[in-house]
Write a protein that holds these residues in place. Structure first.
Motif, PDB file in Angstrom:
ATOM      1  N   ILE A  95       0.818  -1.110  -0.158  1.00 33.70           N
ATOM      2  CA  ILE A  95      -0.167  -0.046   0.040  1.00 33.70           C
ATOM      3  C   ILE A  95       0.741   1.147  -0.006  1.00 33.70           C
ATOM      4  O   ILE A  95       1.790   1.435   0.762  1.00 33.70           O
ATOM      5  N   TYR A  96       0.319   2.099  -0.941  1.00 31.26           N
ATOM      6  CA  TYR A  96       1.166   3.477  -0.834  1.00 31.26           C
ATOM      7  C   TYR A  96       0.188   4.461  -0.567  1.00 31.26           C
ATOM      8  O   TYR A  96      -1.060   4.686  -1.390  1.00 31.26           O
ATOM      9  N   GLY A  97       0.096   4.904   0.626  1.00 26.80           N
ATOM     10  CA  GLY A  97      -1.039   5.470   1.499  1.00 26.80           C
ATOM     11  C   GLY A  97      -1.468   6.976   1.078  1.00 26.80           C
ATOM     12  O   GLY A  97      -2.509   7.407   1.139  1.00 26.80           O
ATOM     13  N   GLY A  98      -0.147   7.681   0.409  1.00 27.57           N
ATOM     14  CA  GLY A  98      -0.568   9.017   0.140  1.00 27.57           C
ATOM     15  C   GLY A  98      -1.045  10.081   1.280  1.00 27.57           C
ATOM     16  O   GLY A  98      -0.755   9.635   2.293  1.00 27.57           O
ATOM     17  N   ILE A 145       8.399   3.418   3.162  1.00 26.81           N
ATOM     18  CA  ILE A 145       9.433   3.924   2.399  1.00 26.81           C
ATOM     19  C   ILE A 145       9.096   5.101   1.599  1.00 26.81           C
ATOM     20  O   ILE A 145       8.356   4.687   0.372  1.00 26.81           O
ATOM     21  N   PRO A 146       9.420   6.064   1.706  1.00 23.00           N
ATOM     22  CA  PRO A 146       9.272   7.012   0.510  1.00 23.00           C
ATOM     23  C   PRO A 146       9.627   6.833  -0.865  1.00 23.00           C
ATOM     24  O   PRO A 146      10.995   6.355  -0.648  1.00 23.00           O
ATOM     25  N   SER A 147       9.047   7.118  -1.928  1.00 22.51           N
ATOM     26  CA  SER A 147       9.339   6.620  -3.321  1.00 22.51           C
ATOM     27  C   SER A 147       9.955   7.663  -4.247  1.00 22.51           C
ATOM     28  O   SER A 147      10.690   7.015  -5.057  1.00 22.51           O
ATOM     29  N   SER A 339       5.839  11.850   4.981  1.00 20.85           N
ATOM     30  CA  SER A 339       4.499  11.773   5.427  1.00 20.85           C
ATOM     31  C   SER A 339       4.007  10.541   4.674  1.00 20.85           C
ATOM     32  O   SER A 339       2.744  10.234   4.978  1.00 20.85           O
ATOM     33  N   GLN A 340       4.532  10.049   3.702  1.00 23.36           N
ATOM     34  CA  GLN A 340       3.823   8.885   2.876  1.00 23.36           C
ATOM     35  C   GLN A 340       4.893   8.155   2.243  1.00 23.36           C
ATOM     36  O   GLN A 340       6.001   8.689   1.857  1.00 23.36           O
ATOM     37  N   GLY A 341       4.528   6.896   2.003  1.00 18.59           N
ATOM     38  CA  GLY A 341       5.439   6.149   1.091  1.00 18.59           C
ATOM     39  C   GLY A 341       4.676   4.590   0.956  1.00 18.59           C
ATOM     40  O   GLY A 341       3.549   4.427   1.334  1.00 18.59           O
ATOM     41  N   HIS A 475       3.812  17.866   7.278  1.00 17.25           N
ATOM     42  CA  HIS A 475       3.278  17.710   8.656  1.00 17.25           C
ATOM     43  C   HIS A 475       1.725  17.778   8.504  1.00 17.25           C
ATOM     44  O   HIS A 475       1.222  16.800   8.995  1.00 17.25           O
ATOM     45  N   THR A 476       1.141  18.469   7.588  1.00 15.82           N
ATOM     46  CA  THR A 476      -0.358  18.570   7.594  1.00 15.82           C
ATOM     47  C   THR A 476      -0.794  17.374   6.805  1.00 15.82           C
ATOM     48  O   THR A 476      -1.990  16.816   7.110  1.00 15.82           O
ATOM     49  N   ASN A 477       0.048  16.692   6.055  1.00 15.65           N
ATOM     50  CA  ASN A 477      -0.322  15.305   5.448  1.00 15.65           C
ATOM     51  C   ASN A 477      -0.637  14.273   6.294  1.00 15.65           C
ATOM     52  O   ASN A 477      -1.177  13.218   6.042  1.00 15.65           O
TER      53      ASN A 477
END
Length: 542
Positions: A95-98, A145-147, A339-341, A475-477
């Motif tokens: 899963i890449y959560g965005g 892991i940030p992509s 914040s995502q990955g 941060h806000t993500n």
């Protein structure tokens, strides 16, 4: 590409591909019955490749695994899709959560990757220890892991991949390559061009200015005021650098001037009257038509839609400001977005093979396959080890159907930007200098010569060193509605989604702007900006 040539190319390609697969099997690598198939969901926009994609199959034979990619549904928000998974407790393997990454963490939906990575050096060495530490939670776990943030050796991109005001190169040529620094100068040129060229080459009406407002992509509408005032893309606020205070760009004088300008251009017929009803895919269709003269967007968002446009309809980035004398800041040094990955879910039945698949995708051989393709078929190598493509190979890779059938970049999985791991080539053909200039096209070459630059990136003011708090959107993500400031963000976003398109389309701008502000001020903006100020000061060490 002509029909006869296209058929010939596909026959040649199929034959070469079969030979490569046979060689792979002969060498003792994985055969088809050993291959495991993983599932994935990416909460970001993407393009589906064909079933039985050539290079996906080639990678599967070499690694023993493939992954079926599912991208964000344009008719459902990423948060809603992830919420459905959480309720059902059924997740894909990857899963890449965005923007829904924090939901996954709060639901304990991901495994701690660093508890499994000791045997996978490509993963462990993907970031430095300092960078990995930024991704650890309070218990020392790393769940994703940030992509898109790892630049190997040096940034090789000739493109400006971030946000800008974009304009078709034919409009600049028609205007005599004028100096365009301000919002007024930009729309003046588009207005004049549209008046004399109302119909495009395809016989359809030209659209002076398009706006994407769908889902989280509505940043194209709401965040230009920060750029117009000379601030970088902190996204959620502008930062008073002297006092370390988060400032609300939604209600500044520049914000009002920005929306007043859009309202004026809408009334003149320059702004697409359908803009507020477009899905993301419909927006891309408009870009692909070649009839959209200008828009605000991130290049990574629309680049696939631009790829097949004729040379005179390619886009050039401009870093506009609201008034002369303001220094634009559209380019920032690349930064790690924590914040995502990409993560592995708790539903994955074979964590070790999933880890191996991640590790294999980062190996030099597979990484080159992902972005360059198959040597001898998609690119050639000279005596110095430099990759290049023949004219025929470039032509094949301009064919959208061929790309979907043949190439598999696994774009939401981690990869290296910058240089290829051989230290000689760029990581992809688009970034290889000789390849980039070979496909530039006469209109862009003339444009860049007129402005005294060599690449789109040089059209934008030089990169500045990032402030320690940049970017605040990282941060806000992570906000969820479990906090006062997270609920405030959701309220603010909802008001902007509902009211800002109305402001643009209103017959009475002042009344519409007043109504918007009245609704906006009902939100708990104080808790939101207090939280951002606290985070700015934490990052700045003040």
């Amino acid at each position: 590409m002509g029909l006869k040539l296209s058929r010939t190319l596909k026959i040649i390609t199929a034959a070469a591909f079969i030979m490569n697969l046979s060689a792979c099997d002969t060498a003792g690598n994985n055969n088809k019955r050993d291959i495991v198939t993983f599932t994935s969901y990416m909460a970001i926009n993407g393009v589906n490749i064909d079933k039985d994609n050539d290079i996906q199959e080639y990678i599967a034979r070499k690694t023993g695994a493939r992954c079926i990619e599912t991208w964000k549904n344009p008719n459902q928000s990423a948060q809603d899709m992830i919420e459905d998974m959480i309720i059902s407790q059924k997740y894909p393997d990857f899963i890449y959560g965005g923007v829904g990454q924090q939901q996954l963490l709060d639901a304990n939906a991901l495994i701690p990757l660093n508890e499994y990575w000791d045997d996978y050096e490509n993963i462990k060495s993907y970031f430095t220890e300092k960078e990995w530490n930024r991704l650890k939670d309070d218990e020392g776990h790393i769940y994703y892991i940030p992509s898109y943030d790892n630049v190997y050796m040096e940034d090789t991109s000739p493109m400006h991949n971030e946000q800008a005001f974009w304009i078709q190169v034919k409009v600049l040529e028609w205007g005599g390559y004028p100096e365009i620094n301000t919002l007024d100068q930009y729309f003046d040129l588009i207005e004049r061009y549209l008046k004399e060229n109302p119909i495009g080459a395809n016989g359809e009406p030209n659209i002076g200015y398009e706006i994407l407002t769908d889902g989280y992509m509505y940043f194209c509408l709401e965040n230009p005021p920060q750029f117009l005032d000379g601030y970088p893309n902190d996204g959620s606020c502008i930062v008073d650098a002297e006092n370390h205070i988060a400032v609300d760009y939604n209600i500044t004088d520049t914000a009002k001037r920005w929306f007043r300008k859009l309202n004026e251009e809408y009334k003149k017929g320059v702004v697409d009257p359908q803009f507020s009803f477009l899905t993301t895919e419909q927006y891309y269709e408009k870009i692909r038509s070649g009839n959209v003269l200008g828009m605000v967007d991130q290049y990574w968002s629309f680049s696939d839609a631009e790829d097949l446009l004729p040379p005179d309809s390619k886009y050039v980035p401009l870093d506009l400001v609201i008034d002369e004398g303001i220094v634009p800041h559209y380019r920032s040094a690349r930064t790690l977005d924590v914040s995502q990955g990409m993560g592995i879910s708790v539903s994955c039945d074979d964590i070790e093979r999933a880890m191996k698949f991640l590790d294999d995708l980062l190996s030099p051989e597979i990484h080159t396959l992902r972005f360059w393709g198959i040597e001898g078929e998609d690119y050639m190598v000279d005596e110095k080890g430099v990759f290049y493509r023949t004219a025929l190979q470039r032509e094949m890779q301009d064919d959208e159907s061929y790309i979907k059938k043949h190439f598999c970049r696994y774009y939401a999985f981690p990869f290296y930007l910058g240089m290829n791991q051989d230290g000689i080539n760029a990581y992809s053909p688009e970034n290889q200098p000789e390849e980039y200039f070979s496909t530039l096209g006469t209109p862009l070459m003339k444009c860049f010569e007129a402005y005294g630059v060599s690449t789109p990136a040089e059209m934008i003011n030089a990169v500045e060193e990032n402030a320690p708090w940049y970017p605040m959107w990282s941060h806000t993500n992570r906000f969820t509605t479990d906090t006062d400031y997270g609920r405030a963000k959701a309220q603010m976003d909802d008001v902007k989604h509902r009211y800002l398109p109305k402001v643009v389309m209103s017959g009475d701008f002042e009344s519409a702007w007043k109504e918007y502000l009245e609704e906006y001020e009902k939100c708990d903006t104080r808790s939101y900006f207090n939280e951002l100020t606290a985070e700015i000061r934490r990052r700045a060490g003040s």
